[in-house]
Design a protein around this motif. Structure first.
Motif, PDB file in Angstrom:
ATOM      1  N   LYS A 169      -1.684   1.652   1.209  1.00 35.61           N
ATOM      2  CA  LYS A 169      -3.123   1.446   0.297  1.00 35.61           C
ATOM      3  C   LYS A 169      -3.074  -0.335   1.448  1.00 35.61           C
ATOM      4  O   LYS A 169      -3.863  -0.779   1.226  1.00 35.61           O
ATOM      5  N   TYR A 170      -2.317  -0.013   2.297  1.00 38.13           N
ATOM      6  CA  TYR A 170      -2.774  -0.638   3.008  1.00 38.13           C
ATOM      7  C   TYR A 170      -3.530  -0.800   4.455  1.00 38.13           C
ATOM      8  O   TYR A 170      -3.479  -1.050   5.972  1.00 38.13           O
ATOM      9  N   GLY A 171      -3.378   0.221   5.079  1.00 34.98           N
ATOM     10  CA  GLY A 171      -4.129   0.987   6.116  1.00 34.98           C
ATOM     11  C   GLY A 171      -3.676   1.661   6.645  1.00 34.98           C
ATOM     12  O   GLY A 171      -3.908   2.585   7.812  1.00 34.98           O
ATOM     13  N   VAL A 172      -2.078   1.908   5.860  1.00 31.27           N
ATOM     14  CA  VAL A 172      -1.194   2.885   7.164  1.00 31.27           C
ATOM     15  C   VAL A 172      -1.466   4.533   7.174  1.00 31.27           C
ATOM     16  O   VAL A 172      -1.550   4.892   5.776  1.00 31.27           O
ATOM     17  N   VAL A 214      -4.811  -7.376   2.897  1.00 28.90           N
ATOM     18  CA  VAL A 214      -5.687  -6.992   2.561  1.00 28.90           C
ATOM     19  C   VAL A 214      -6.073  -5.315   2.126  1.00 28.90           C
ATOM     20  O   VAL A 214      -5.200  -4.494   2.964  1.00 28.90           O
ATOM     21  N   GLU A 215      -6.253  -5.064   0.920  1.00 26.82           N
ATOM     22  CA  GLU A 215      -5.800  -3.871   0.404  1.00 26.82           C
ATOM     23  C   GLU A 215      -6.980  -2.368   1.310  1.00 26.82           C
ATOM     24  O   GLU A 215      -8.693  -3.177   1.471  1.00 26.82           O
ATOM     25  N   GLU A 239       9.190  -3.611   7.283  1.00 30.21           N
ATOM     26  CA  GLU A 239      10.452  -3.561   6.987  1.00 30.21           C
ATOM     27  C   GLU A 239      10.487  -4.044   5.319  1.00 30.21           C
ATOM     28  O   GLU A 239       9.500  -4.433   4.864  1.00 30.21           O
ATOM     29  N   SER A 240      12.359  -3.466   5.009  1.00 32.22           N
ATOM     30  CA  SER A 240      12.636  -3.670   3.826  1.00 32.22           C
ATOM     31  C   SER A 240      14.158  -4.146   3.578  1.00 32.22           C
ATOM     32  O   SER A 240      14.772  -3.903   4.289  1.00 32.22           O
ATOM     33  N   SER A 241      13.837  -3.791   1.658  1.00 30.78           N
ATOM     34  CA  SER A 241      15.472  -4.277   1.021  1.00 30.78           C
ATOM     35  C   SER A 241      15.317  -3.887   0.273  1.00 30.78           C
ATOM     36  O   SER A 241      14.792  -3.566  -0.600  1.00 30.78           O
ATOM     37  N   GLU A 242      16.638  -2.976   0.356  1.00 31.17           N
ATOM     38  CA  GLU A 242      17.334  -1.907  -0.526  1.00 31.17           C
ATOM     39  C   GLU A 242      16.213  -0.784  -1.304  1.00 31.17           C
ATOM     40  O   GLU A 242      15.843  -0.871  -2.569  1.00 31.17           O
ATOM     41  N   GLY A 243      15.630  -0.181  -0.266  1.00 33.30           N
ATOM     42  CA  GLY A 243      13.894   0.023  -0.205  1.00 33.30           C
ATOM     43  C   GLY A 243      13.220  -0.291  -0.996  1.00 33.30           C
ATOM     44  O   GLY A 243      11.799   1.036  -0.804  1.00 33.30           O
ATOM     45  N   LYS A 244      13.251  -1.264  -0.572  1.00 33.99           N
ATOM     46  CA  LYS A 244      11.504  -1.531  -0.835  1.00 33.99           C
ATOM     47  C   LYS A 244      11.021  -2.766   0.007  1.00 33.99           C
ATOM     48  O   LYS A 244      11.593  -3.256   0.351  1.00 33.99           O
ATOM     49  N   PHE A 245       9.161  -2.023   0.388  1.00 34.64           N
ATOM     50  CA  PHE A 245       9.145  -3.509   1.247  1.00 34.64           C
ATOM     51  C   PHE A 245       8.570  -4.746   1.452  1.00 34.64           C
ATOM     52  O   PHE A 245       8.594  -4.577  -0.004  1.00 34.64           O
ATOM     53  N   LYS A 246       8.862  -5.373   1.880  1.00 33.69           N
ATOM     54  CA  LYS A 246       8.903  -6.182   1.668  1.00 33.69           C
ATOM     55  C   LYS A 246       7.219  -6.811   1.814  1.00 33.69           C
ATOM     56  O   LYS A 246       6.458  -6.174   2.374  1.00 33.69           O
ATOM     57  N   LYS A 247       6.959  -7.711   1.127  1.00 34.89           N
ATOM     58  CA  LYS A 247       5.527  -8.249   2.270  1.00 34.89           C
ATOM     59  C   LYS A 247       4.695  -8.728   3.169  1.00 34.89           C
ATOM     60  O   LYS A 247       3.622  -7.594   3.162  1.00 34.89           O
ATOM     61  N   THR A 248       5.660  -8.945   3.991  1.00 36.01           N
ATOM     62  CA  THR A 248       5.600  -8.670   5.412  1.00 36.01           C
ATOM     63  C   THR A 248       4.940  -7.582   5.616  1.00 36.01           C
ATOM     64  O   THR A 248       4.163  -7.219   6.495  1.00 36.01           O
ATOM     65  N   ALA A 249       5.573  -6.640   5.183  1.00 35.01           N
ATOM     66  CA  ALA A 249       4.717  -5.426   5.553  1.00 35.01           C
ATOM     67  C   ALA A 249       3.888  -5.104   4.968  1.00 35.01           C
ATOM     68  O   ALA A 249       3.115  -4.521   5.955  1.00 35.01           O
ATOM     69  N   PHE A 250       3.411  -5.050   4.205  1.00 37.91           N
ATOM     70  CA  PHE A 250       2.242  -4.764   4.009  1.00 37.91           C
ATOM     71  C   PHE A 250       1.371  -6.076   4.306  1.00 37.91           C
ATOM     72  O   PHE A 250       0.233  -6.083   4.733  1.00 37.91           O
ATOM     73  N   GLU A 251       1.310  -7.320   5.192  1.00 35.92           N
ATOM     74  CA  GLU A 251       1.018  -7.927   5.977  1.00 35.92           C
ATOM     75  C   GLU A 251       0.536  -6.934   7.214  1.00 35.92           C
ATOM     76  O   GLU A 251      -0.582  -7.630   7.880  1.00 35.92           O
TER      77      GLU A 251
END
Ligand SMILES: Cc1cc2nc3c(=O)[nH]c(=O)nc-3n(C[C@H](O)[C@H](O)[C@H](O)COP(=O)(O)OP(=O)(O)OC[C@H]3O[C@@H](n4cnc5c(N)ncnc54)[C@H](O)[C@@H]3O)c2cc1C
Length: 322
Positions: A51-54, A160-161, A8-20
């Motif tokens: 950075k988070y494994g994708v 987790v990076e 998920e993103s908002s205004e082109g920036k990923f939300k923290k949940t995306a990285f989680e």
């Protein structure tokens, strides 16, 4: 096994949940020797997910999908999942994803476990732990379908990076007339402040603050911490604060890293909605207030004395450290 997350993103920036979600999915991928793909909407640069494994990002950039619409997003995610041969879809428990998950689940004929709080307890058979009754109980469920959908509770896994080479590809979904029947033309955010759902820190006030005229000091504390403001139910019922700030069992759930409760007694219905927060700080004049039992840090004292001092200290600390 191949895993897809909806980042998920908002205004082109990923939300923290995306990285989680990416961190969580990567951990499953490591255990199963598979990889993580992500579907993203309206993000030109998705490399941050690497950075988070994708390892693969499927980008959707269509004018009619600029803003979230559950049916259209669900159809898109389902199509991507089918095209990529996905067996596990990981979604968040944001309001948007709670709309999406059942739609994606029906479309993929997939079992869906909501409120998942940990990595699968077993992969064969596929079992996950989920919370129920506002974290009062936990249950293990088995997903028996070929495709499985996990709704990961916010802040239950963390970041987790895991730097991974990421490839990006564009995709144009074929949407049904049903999905296109509704389009969200624009989104207006309430006053540009931090929302409770996205907040790392929440500053919440209760009836102990005596009246709406006293909220200025809470807003100042929240601003010093980059926090969202929230309130107990009676406070919004009395019209002191907007209903959108009401948290608890019948209000918004809070799973922030830090929850500061000021002049809130800690009734069971309030606690039910905020207990998932990592660290709880309570400021209350009554040492017997039930909230102290659930608190990590408690200050027995008058909010009108403590809150301004706390804000002052935070400002001084920030000034010294910047
Ligand atoms: C079905 C149902 C659903 C409900 N859902 C929710 C919900 O979702 N969310 C929710 O919040 N409530 C909910 N409630 C209401 C809940 O039971 C409590 O009544 C409510 O949470 C109490 O709000 P409060 O703590 O702000 O007020 P109070 O219970 O009046 O507590 C005020 C607190 O402020 C302290 N205080 C007073 N002066 C000061 C001061 N100067 N400085 C510091 N502290 C001070 C007092 O010691 C007291 O502990 C629900 C109730 C029901 C029956």
């Amino acid at each position: 096994m191949s895993i897809l997350i909806y980042a998920e993103s908002s205004e082109g920036k990923f939300k923290k949940t995306a990285f989680e979600l990416a961190s969580y999915a990567k951990k499953i991928a490591e255990q199963t020797n598979s990889s993580v793909s992500a579907v993203v909407f309206n993000c030109s640069d998705a490399s941050e997910l690497g950075k988070y494994g994708v390892s693969k990002v499927i980008k959707i950039n269509q004018p009619n999908l600029q803003n979230f619409v559950a049916q259209a997003y669900a159809e898109t995610i389902s199509q991507v999942a089918k095209n990529e041969g996905i067996t596990v879809v990981v979604l968040s428990t944001s309001a948007d994803s709670l709309y999406l998950s059942p739609l994606v689940s029906v479309s993929l004929q997939a079992g869906y476990a909501s409120n998942v709080v940990a990595l699968p307890t077993s992969l064969e058979p596929f079992k996950v732990k989920r919370n129920s009754f506002s974290s009062k109980a936990f249950g293990i469920v088995e997903l028996k379908s070929a495709i499985k959908i996990i709704g990961l509770s916010k802040n239950s896994f963390g970041l987790v990076e895991n730097p991974t080479q990421v490839s990006e590809t564009d995709y144009t979904p074929t949407l049904s007339a049903h999905a296109l029947a509704l389009q969200q033309v624009s989104v207006e955010k309430g006053s540009g402040k931090v929302t409770i759902a996205d907040a790392e820190v929440v500053v919440s006030g209760g009836r102990g603050l005596k009246g709406p005229e006293n909220w200025g000091m809470l807003e100042e504390l929240a601003e010093s911490l980059g926090a969202a403001t929230a309130c107990s139910k009676p406070v919004s019922d009395l019209g002191w604060r907007p209903h959108s700030e009401h948290v608890g069992q019948t209000g918004k759930p809070v799973a922030s890293n830090l929850y500061i409760a000021v002049g809130i007694s800690g009734a069971i219905q309030h606690l039910a909605g905020v207990n998932a927060s990592k660290v709880k700080v309570v400021i209350n004049t009554d040492p017997e207030a039930p909230f102290f039992k659930a608190a990590d840090y408690g200050i027995v004292g008058d909010a009108f004395e403590i809150v301004p001092k706390l804000t002052q200290k935070i400002k001084e600390f920030k000034a010294q450290n910047h």
